[in-house]
Design an enzyme around this catalytic site. Structure first.
Site, PDB file in Angstrom:
ATOM      1  N   GLY A 182     -11.051   3.964   0.364  1.00 40.50           N
ATOM      2  CA  GLY A 182     -11.962   4.784   1.159  1.00 40.50           C
ATOM      3  C   GLY A 182     -13.305   4.140   1.415  1.00 40.50           C
ATOM      4  N   CYS A 195     -12.055 -30.052   5.629  1.00 40.89           N
ATOM      5  CA  CYS A 195     -11.089 -29.073   5.105  1.00 40.89           C
ATOM      6  C   CYS A 195      -9.686 -29.683   5.100  1.00 40.89           C
ATOM      7  CB  CYS A 195     -11.129 -27.813   5.963  1.00 40.89           C
ATOM      8  SG  CYS A 195      -9.791 -26.657   5.644  1.00 40.89           S
ATOM      9  N   ASP A 204       0.865  -1.177   0.000  1.00 44.65           N
ATOM     10  CA  ASP A 204       0.000   0.000   0.000  1.00 44.65           C
ATOM     11  C   ASP A 204       0.906   1.232   0.000  1.00 44.65           C
ATOM     12  OD1 ASP A 204       0.975   0.308   2.516  1.00 44.65           O
ATOM     13  OD2 ASP A 204      -0.938   0.124   3.534  1.00 44.65           O
ATOM     14  N   ASP A 252      -8.118  -7.457   0.101  1.00 42.43           N
ATOM     15  CA  ASP A 252      -7.163  -7.722   1.184  1.00 42.43           C
ATOM     16  C   ASP A 252      -7.851  -7.369   2.482  1.00 42.43           C
ATOM     17  OD1 ASP A 252      -6.740  -4.640   0.887  1.00 42.43           O
ATOM     18  OD2 ASP A 252      -5.719  -5.183   2.739  1.00 42.43           O
TER      19      ASP A 252
END
Lengths: 326, 326
Positions: free
Chosen positions: B221, B309, B89, B271
């Site tokens: 945002g 799983c 980022d 993310d």
């Protein structure tokens, strides 16, 4: 059960067969205090690094999550998902080192939990019962670990009580292994030699407990305040009085150098929190000594902790990155 | 670079080729804030669970260990020992959410480190330089992330500045990729759409930044105070104004349900810290909803977190044991 494969001086190479697999000695046992190595080392990781025996702490597991929880989950092996041998200590060491106010009586010890202060009583029978619930491969006898140095008359009385406790442990373990709902009816009991730094008390005690014909014996009450030289001296004196064709376990030891000195004196089993505790604090052992990874000199060091080492950390990560993670 | 493999309504399946490997979208990026997933998940673990892209935080890495340290170690890939794509980022979000007193000016932001209070200045050029030192696969533009709701006139002025900043980011990234000592001269820059919850501002901004022909675009945002319905509405409005044949990244989102809603609206990249942060606190996602492993009902539960799983945790460990570890 124990095969002596090779001898060199007093040093031994042995093979110890258990219901959970064979242990090649000398062996270092990784300490998973509460059924896990602190610092996020999983049982899968333990397999990968070739750990042969995992050690868990009876007192800690009795307090959290509770030995009855472990029993209900099918014993420590199922609970942890670890299928190789497990040794549990007796709780005695923690009772004497962690618990606050305590009263030692012939029947056992009254003390308070270090977590919530709750009153707990533990004697030889209780320790065996808890370890039977945990269903470890090897259970340790409930003993008193006196600090070094302690007055001679106290050590003598303590050692005599530890012998009486050992006989009670043996009887209780035999009873438990005959119970129909016991998870591991093949659980083994190791006796523990005590006697502080008094070699004559140690030797007499070693001779006494050797007569009980247990599957293994430990030397306890060392690395608790005495010098390394005193520890090596006690090993020199006492190990020859323990059965040579049975495994000898030096409890709570220790540094790489301590281990080599112990092997030379005929010790088969070792355990210590050093590798994991020191590792969590950035102190790592290498063939060239200990590194403190917090040291600024490692900030840009792209070498592995140990060059040429094939362990999962050294194969992949640099000193600089591990320093950053720490 | 981005191939649109399949469409269903607005949902897309894409393939994004980068110098560090191919990313199949939709993709969830695991968040390794300071070049590591918190909670002792190693990059080896990330490979095992099939992580395609790891996300690290520019601001955090600038503060610790410092982007120049990472640069000296050969960039994030070498530093972490992670060879698949990394997205960084811009630092903008942390500057606006973590830092204390800050002054936003046309050239950038003056603020104080949340660790030691030291004065830091970061603008578009500084963010690009830091990300170039980190040498991530994908760098994000330096933007202002306004909180929701914010006054319309503030959002308008902020978005215009974010556009000017984006142009400066693009120019600086092009310059850096041409420098001879740049670790990753193929570093990609994604632009970020802002505009709070004002769909018309969002749309105008999306149209403007699309003209810059960047390799990908994010919607920023969102998930910063507005309702899920508002977030979905903004996605409905703005995603059609971003290039369809480029990846669309919804920043910081989110829950499994949020992700499915995002995919349906044409999002490629997601993310969020949820899986690792919630996991550290015993909240785990399953196909039947979230479990809180601290709940007493799991104490004796020998089932895996998710039955059937195949992940390393579910293959081997019970809810009861993981509860105990927590």
């Amino acid at each position: 059960m124990y095969t002596l494969l090779k001898e060199e001086g007093r040093a031994k190479r042995g093979r110890f067969k258990t219901v959970h697999g064979t242990i090649e000695t000398p062996v270092f046992m990784n300490v998973g205090t509460v059924a896990a190595i602190k610092g996020a080392v999983s049982t899968e990781d333990l397999e990968q690094i070739g750990c042969q025996v995992e050690l868990s702490n009876t007192y800690h597991l009795h307090v959290r999550p509770g030995d009855k929880v472990v029993q209900a989950m099918g014993g420590l092996h199922k609970f942890m998902s670890w299928h190789r041998p497990i040794l549990t200590d007796s709780g005695g060491f923690q009772v004497f080192s962690l618990a606050g106010l305590r009263k030692i009586k012939e029947e056992g010890v009254h003390f308070h939990s270090h977590i919530d202060g709750r009153a707990i009583f533990m004697g030889p029978e209780e320790s065996m019962q808890i370890q039977s619930h945990l269903a470890s491969t090897i259970a340790m006898a409930f003993d008193e670990c006196v600090e070094n140095p302690s007055p001679r008359d106290y050590v003598e009385r303590s050692v005599d009580r530890t012998t009486r406790w050992l006989k009670r442990c043996k009887a209780e373990m035999e009873r438990l292994c005959g119970e129909p709902d016991t998870i591991n009816p093949d659980q083994l009991l190791f006796g523990i030699n005590q006697g502080g730094t008094y070699e004559d008390i140690r030797i007499r005690h070693a001779d006494e407990i050797s007569e009980l014909d247990l599957p293994g014996y430990a030397v306890g009450g060392l690395a608790v305040g005495e010098s390394h030289e005193e520890m090596y001296h006690i090993l020199d004196e006492v190990v020859p009085h323990l059965p040579r064709r049975k495994p000898v376990y030096l409890m709570g030891v220790g540094t790489p150098a301590n281990i080599l000195e112990g092997v030379e004196r005929g010790v088969d089993f070792f355990d210590c929190v050093y590798p994991s505790r020191n590792g969590r604090h950035g102190h790592v052992y290498t063939n060239r000594g200990k590194l403190n990874l917090f040291n600024a000199q490692y900030e840009l060091d792209s070498r592995p902790i140990e060059e040429g080492c094939g362990c999962p950390a050294c194969r992949r990560y640099s000193r600089g990155y591990i320093r950053h993670l720490l």
